[in-house]
Motif scaffolding. Structure first.
Motif, PDB file in Angstrom:
ATOM      1  N   ARG A 190       5.208  11.517  -5.374  1.00 49.38           N
ATOM      2  CA  ARG A 190       5.598  11.949  -4.019  1.00 49.38           C
ATOM      3  C   ARG A 190       5.228  10.899  -2.992  1.00 49.38           C
ATOM      4  O   ARG A 190       5.826  10.796  -1.939  1.00 49.38           O
ATOM      5  N   TRP A 191       4.147  10.159  -3.265  1.00 47.73           N
ATOM      6  CA  TRP A 191       3.703   9.121  -2.347  1.00 47.73           C
ATOM      7  C   TRP A 191       3.928   7.735  -2.959  1.00 47.73           C
ATOM      8  O   TRP A 191       3.280   6.787  -2.584  1.00 47.73           O
TER       9      TRP A 191
ATOM     10  N   LEU B 164      -6.464  -8.741   2.474  1.00 47.67           N
ATOM     11  CA  LEU B 164      -6.544  -7.344   2.028  1.00 47.67           C
ATOM     12  C   LEU B 164      -7.103  -7.260   0.617  1.00 47.67           C
ATOM     13  O   LEU B 164      -7.907  -6.367   0.309  1.00 47.67           O
TER      14      LEU B 164
ATOM     15  N   ASN C 170     -10.356  -5.248  -0.473  1.00 48.93           N
ATOM     16  CA  ASN C 170     -10.297  -4.197  -1.484  1.00 48.93           C
ATOM     17  C   ASN C 170     -11.272  -4.476  -2.631  1.00 48.93           C
ATOM     18  O   ASN C 170     -11.868  -3.541  -3.182  1.00 48.93           O
TER      19      ASN C 170
ATOM     20  N   LEU D 162      -5.918   4.132  -2.634  1.00 50.55           N
ATOM     21  CA  LEU D 162      -6.002   4.159  -1.175  1.00 50.55           C
ATOM     22  C   LEU D 162      -5.223   3.011  -0.569  1.00 50.55           C
ATOM     23  O   LEU D 162      -4.484   3.187   0.404  1.00 50.55           O
ATOM     24  N   VAL D 163      -5.408   1.814  -1.141  1.00 53.84           N
ATOM     25  CA  VAL D 163      -4.770   0.629  -0.557  1.00 53.84           C
ATOM     26  C   VAL D 163      -3.245   0.733  -0.655  1.00 53.84           C
ATOM     27  O   VAL D 163      -2.520   0.270   0.237  1.00 53.84           O
TER      28      VAL D 163
ATOM     29  N   LEU E  34      -1.634   3.376  -0.271  1.00 54.96           N
ATOM     30  CA  LEU E  34      -1.197   4.391   0.697  1.00 54.96           C
ATOM     31  C   LEU E  34      -1.249   3.884   2.136  1.00 54.96           C
ATOM     32  O   LEU E  34      -0.802   4.573   3.048  1.00 54.96           O
ATOM     33  N   LEU E  35      -1.820   2.686   2.342  1.00 52.29           N
ATOM     34  CA  LEU E  35      -2.008   2.165   3.703  1.00 52.29           C
ATOM     35  C   LEU E  35      -0.750   2.295   4.549  1.00 52.29           C
ATOM     36  O   LEU E  35       0.338   1.919   4.119  1.00 52.29           O
ATOM     37  N   THR E  36      -0.904   2.807   5.769  1.00 49.45           N
ATOM     38  CA  THR E  36       0.265   3.004   6.620  1.00 49.45           C
ATOM     39  C   THR E  36       0.371   1.988   7.744  1.00 49.45           C
ATOM     40  O   THR E  36       1.348   2.003   8.471  1.00 49.45           O
ATOM     41  N   GLY E  37      -0.648   1.138   7.910  1.00 46.30           N
ATOM     42  CA  GLY E  37      -0.633   0.174   9.015  1.00 46.30           C
ATOM     43  C   GLY E  37       0.613  -0.709   8.959  1.00 46.30           C
ATOM     44  O   GLY E  37       0.981  -1.188   7.889  1.00 46.30           O
ATOM     45  N   GLU E  38       1.229  -0.944  10.111  1.00 41.78           N
ATOM     46  CA  GLU E  38       2.487  -1.690  10.146  1.00 41.78           C
ATOM     47  C   GLU E  38       2.339  -3.114   9.634  1.00 41.78           C
ATOM     48  O   GLU E  38       3.280  -3.685   9.100  1.00 41.78           O
ATOM     49  N   ASN E  39       1.141  -3.701   9.813  1.00 45.32           N
ATOM     50  CA  ASN E  39       0.968  -5.092   9.414  1.00 45.32           C
ATOM     51  C   ASN E  39       0.954  -5.285   7.912  1.00 45.32           C
ATOM     52  O   ASN E  39       1.014  -6.397   7.424  1.00 45.32           O
ATOM     53  N   PHE E  40       0.808  -4.195   7.142  1.00 41.71           N
ATOM     54  CA  PHE E  40       0.763  -4.333   5.686  1.00 41.71           C
ATOM     55  C   PHE E  40       1.885  -3.583   4.989  1.00 41.71           C
ATOM     56  O   PHE E  40       2.235  -3.884   3.867  1.00 41.71           O
TER      57      PHE E  40
END
Lengths: 383, 383, 383
Positions: free
Chosen positions: B164-165, B304, B308, B341-342, B344-350
């Motif tokens: 789902r993700w 990143l 991590n 977790l990494v 799933l990151l939602t930050g636009e830069n990544f």
């Protein structure tokens, strides 16, 4: 399509013109087995108290994956036979959680089919079993009511998360609440003291003696009773009878699961007391029954139910050892977790046998409506 | 767009007219590196046994985020060099889980690219390492087979939840099964006894001595080997070579992650034995590699991957201390959790650098197809 | 519809023609209470440093479910009064996590409303409280910065998972990071030693003495302060004042929750020190406030807030006992978990009162815009 299939079975189950005594008995038996949908329809005109009793009785039977008020009555009888105090606690937990569901405004259909009662009942029974304050310790009614209400609270919250994957809430709320309650009160609490749970893996304190086979066989039957925290033979047999009344197939699954689970316990050389009291058996029994209830019966799913019973049994030993290290029991976490996993299986060979959560009835009916549906499907494609 | 981009790379990798010896060597090397898709296509007409071997070899390389049968073969060689018994166990676990996937009817594409083998292999290797019954204890084959089969069971169930993700199942099944197995059997089991796991934070028993730098450097390389529970230098170098064959960029990530993780271990003053044996390094190595494999390579994602690795290393020390309190190892829980977790990151830069789970190949190919895609995109917007 | 409703309130809150002194005071007070949206709009033309300060102050107030820069300033004053070292650590954690959010490229709206600061601040405060190296131990700034950055990392990853069910990320990142940090460093770490956490259920070491009522009442107020790890009366009162400034209704919820939680602690006979220092009260206070903030105020939701405070309090005792067995604190896990459960409630009697996560403001504004919305709705249906 499916619902009309079910209607048709019910019509066939109640012949319009009963002939002799034998036919009447059969017709009465058919009326009492399965989901007893006719009684449910019949009850709708009756007083609230009568309806509520039916819901509660269904709720009791839900603990062991049934949905039949008569089975619920049989189980209450078994609990009364075992210990009236335990039966009282169980009823109170059931009432507390069902009333909470009504107060929260849960779906009426769910409440009336007993879906909001069984977690509360289980919490109450386990609180009673673990309490070291003895029977008829009236203060215990307080946590029983609060614990019962909390299970409904948790059910209501878990439902939207789990239904994304078409999973039932199952006994997650019960397991959560009872573990938190025992961790909260502990063994030396002045108001609500508990017995500590023993991990099954601790070495035998007595010398290594021979395994006693009759006791082992009794343990297998007790495994079914332990789902309701029953540790004696009579009540366990009554509970097995209650399962048989709803569905003979499920009863076979329960016994088979208990056997597998007991063998798994022996292979890990758990303490004999766990084998003899049925504590080794009940997670396997539940694990086996979940596959029996949620999958169309076939030889493939039968193998799956055996695999799941085995997995459930070993997971239970692992969790019991882990939680036992801090004095907590693993309850039915193992069967709940492996049961949830098995319902998520994506393999093509098993996916088609999975019954959607809302459509689950007794395995016999499931099989029947599945066949009907298959025939109808074939006809459609023929045309 | 992406798939045609890949096709194009493969065409370029295999020039139609090889000239001298040098070009032939290069062409052979290019054939052997990366995903070896040509071999995969080539294999489709071959016998089932040959195909199955290719799947298994790919499965072995999947453990360390590769997808290359030759890397798999190199790793098997490394395991044989380390201990033939361990290599046998690993192969058996791999077979058990791959066969279970076929029996369950998992997606054929997934099975043939080895996605259902690596969890079973890891479970088998760890069972062997923790078993205190010595090598060639044949009863161990029983839990190895059961454990391998269970990982596939869990993979199949976790997949619909995680996808789902757009998350991979990763080594969640391995970590779950091995922790449950060790909790189930314990250290004093008469049939399957295990060594207890030591928490890394326990104070040094010997006097505080100087850190030995050459041993520390060796520990960094062993960190890559410890992903396969290898504790000697030769096999670890072979495994590093297997990573290099698939992707030199990933090999750098692996070493870098191991360095960072070892430094993190020193900052928490873990026991020297953890630093020297590579046990401090392997979670950081995995954490670093996950970012390297699932993100387009750039200086941002490189930072990143370092972050991590650091997070993975500290999480591993925390979990090892926690689980070590009940005698259990933390395995690769830390890298699996932080890796998830990494992703799933939602930050636009990544976010733009994240490769969809189904499209991940070697970092070099990813970079290439990404560039192609960007160029194509720009052209389209130009028109 | 909702946003215009809010606009209307703000218009009414700032009358265009202020008359005498009294009216000016009222107008100033109205300007300072609630979300202070006018200040936020006003700030948009100012320098980055001023804007950043506003974000940080909002972030501080977010810890306790507020969104008001003046409340944030009051809380900083309270922390400075309690301990300048703690205030410094808190500010540093806040800066670290807010800057990480900017680096990761998180949603600008979220950053500017302080949503990425409060977890970092809490981690920093708790690291300071548990550190046994004393105040002004400058090495602690290192884990404070790393921990703060990690919370943003986790927030960014949890958001897409939780928003599927319209859940806020809440303080999950803080609770995760602080437990991992304490497990990682432990009590005997040479660089970052910590005090061990005491489980509240351990029997009193002193003889059973009488409960001291004034200290108990003080403990209720301290319960609000303990949300920021404040253990003295003055700062706790200042923090309560900060809540009152944002919303008097929430301040009542905070105190009520703390009372309920303290009573729950007494019913489980936790150690007196837990009651007197407010450690028993803060999870209940948070649990009560969550319902107050996320549900439209009515007598039904008021009962729900009491129930949630009770549940939060008992869960906290259970988790503290469990985690205390390995020397870890339960922090605000209890309130976070039960708060998340309450936000998922599906019962019809409460569902309509739930405010979507993105629309939550102060309870007073929520109530107002809800009424407006209801009136508008009725009008539409009338026509």
């Amino acid at each position: 399509m499916d619902s009309t299939g079910n209607m048709w079975i019910l019509e066939k189950n109640t012949p319009q013109q009963p002939g002799g005594l034998k036919q009447r008995v059969i017709s009465a038996l058919l009326y009492c087995t399965g989901e007893m949908k006719q009684l449910h329809t019949h009850m709708k005109d009756k007083s609230f108290l009568l309806q509520f009793s039916e819901w509660c009785l269904r709720g009791i039977s839900r603990v062991i994956l049934l949905n039949n008020p008569l089975s619920g009555a049989l189980i209450i009888a078994a609990l009364l036979l075992e210990s009236p105090w335990q039966a009282l606690l169980g009823m109170l937990g059931l009432l507390a959680s069902t009333l909470t569901a009504i107060i929260l405004g849960q779906d009426w259909e769910d409440v009336s089919s007993g879906l909001h009662g069984f977690n509360g009942m289980l919490v109450a029974l386990l609180m009673g079993i673990f309490s070291s304050a003895g029977d008829w310790y009236w203060w215990l009614l307080l946590p029983v009511c609060l614990g019962g209400a909390t299970t409904t609270f948790i059910s209501s919250s878990l439902a939207p998360v789990l239904e994304r994957w078409d999973l039932p809430v199952s006994v997650f709320p019960f397991n959560t609440v009872i573990v938190l309650y025992l961790a909260c009160t502990g063994t030396s609490n002045p108001y609500f003291p508990n017995y500590p749970a023993q991990p099954p893996g601790t070495p035998e304190s007595t010398n290594h003696t021979q395994l006693h086979v009759p006791q082992l066989l009794q343990g297998v039957v007790l495994g079914v009773g332990q789902i309701f925290a029953c540790g004696t033979l009579g009540p366990s047999l009554l509970i097995l009878g209650a399962v048989f009344l709803f569905s003979p197939v499920l009863a076979v699954h329960a016994l088979l699961g208990s056997v597998i689970s007991t063998v798994a316990g022996m292979s890990m050389s758990v303490q004999y007391s766990f084998l003899y009291t049925g504590l080794s058996g009940f997670n396997g029994a539940l694990g086996c029954m979940i596959v029996g209830a949620f999958f169309i019966f076939s030889w493939r799913t039968h193998l799956l139910s055996i695999a799941n019973a085995l997995l459930s049994a070993y997971t239970d030993i692992a969790l019991s050892n882990l939680l036992g290290a801090v004095g907590l029991p693993a309850c039915s976490w193992a069967a709940t977790l492996t049961g949830t996993l098995v319902l998520l299986l994506t393999g093509e060979n098993f996916k088609e046998y999975r019954i959607p959560t809302g459509k689950v009835t007794s395995p016999e009916h499931n099989l029947h409506s599945h066949k009907q549906w298959s025939v109808a499907n074939t006809n459609t494609t023929d045309v």
